[in-house]
Design a protein around this motif. Sequence first.
Motif: not given
Length: 193
Positions: A19-43
Amino acid sequence: MTVLFRPAVRADAREIARLFQISSEGCADYIWSQIAQPGQSLLDVGEQRYAREGVIFSYENCLIAEAEAEGRVIGMMHSFVMRHDPEAQPETDPVLAPYADMEIPDTLYISSLALHEGWRSLGLGQQFLQQARERCRDLGVEGLSLIDYAANTGARRFYERHGFEIVKTCQITPHPLIRVTGEAYLMHCPLSR
């Protein structure tokens, strides 16, 4: 169908992330991409983030809307009290920096209010806002605040109908994960409205 509003539990963390992915227009995905481990999905990153306890970005600050007969999460609102932190370090991330001063201390900040497709325009958003107003009273804060995007005209009209006004704007920094461009709006609604 009956909709139940309830506090989130840890098992809701993955749906909260969706639901954050829906409401944030990609901002949540961006933040999560900054802390993701290699190969880890953003969800997966989002799920881990909202499964935590004792932090702002936790299921503990979420209210869930559930289709009662199915026991299925259909929406959520994440909110927390915005406090002024005189020791906060300046935001240096170029995508996030424009939002650094888009805050109103001593308000209940709604960082996400989202409903799955098919559950919108049924009055559930209004019920979430009523719950937020009640939480404001319980917490002793003076109103609600949130950030919306100029490109999201439907959401802005909804919030304006419910007493929110634009009090500040910033320019969105383009990034491939961010789905909107243009301006972002800081919106405020005093509790008295």
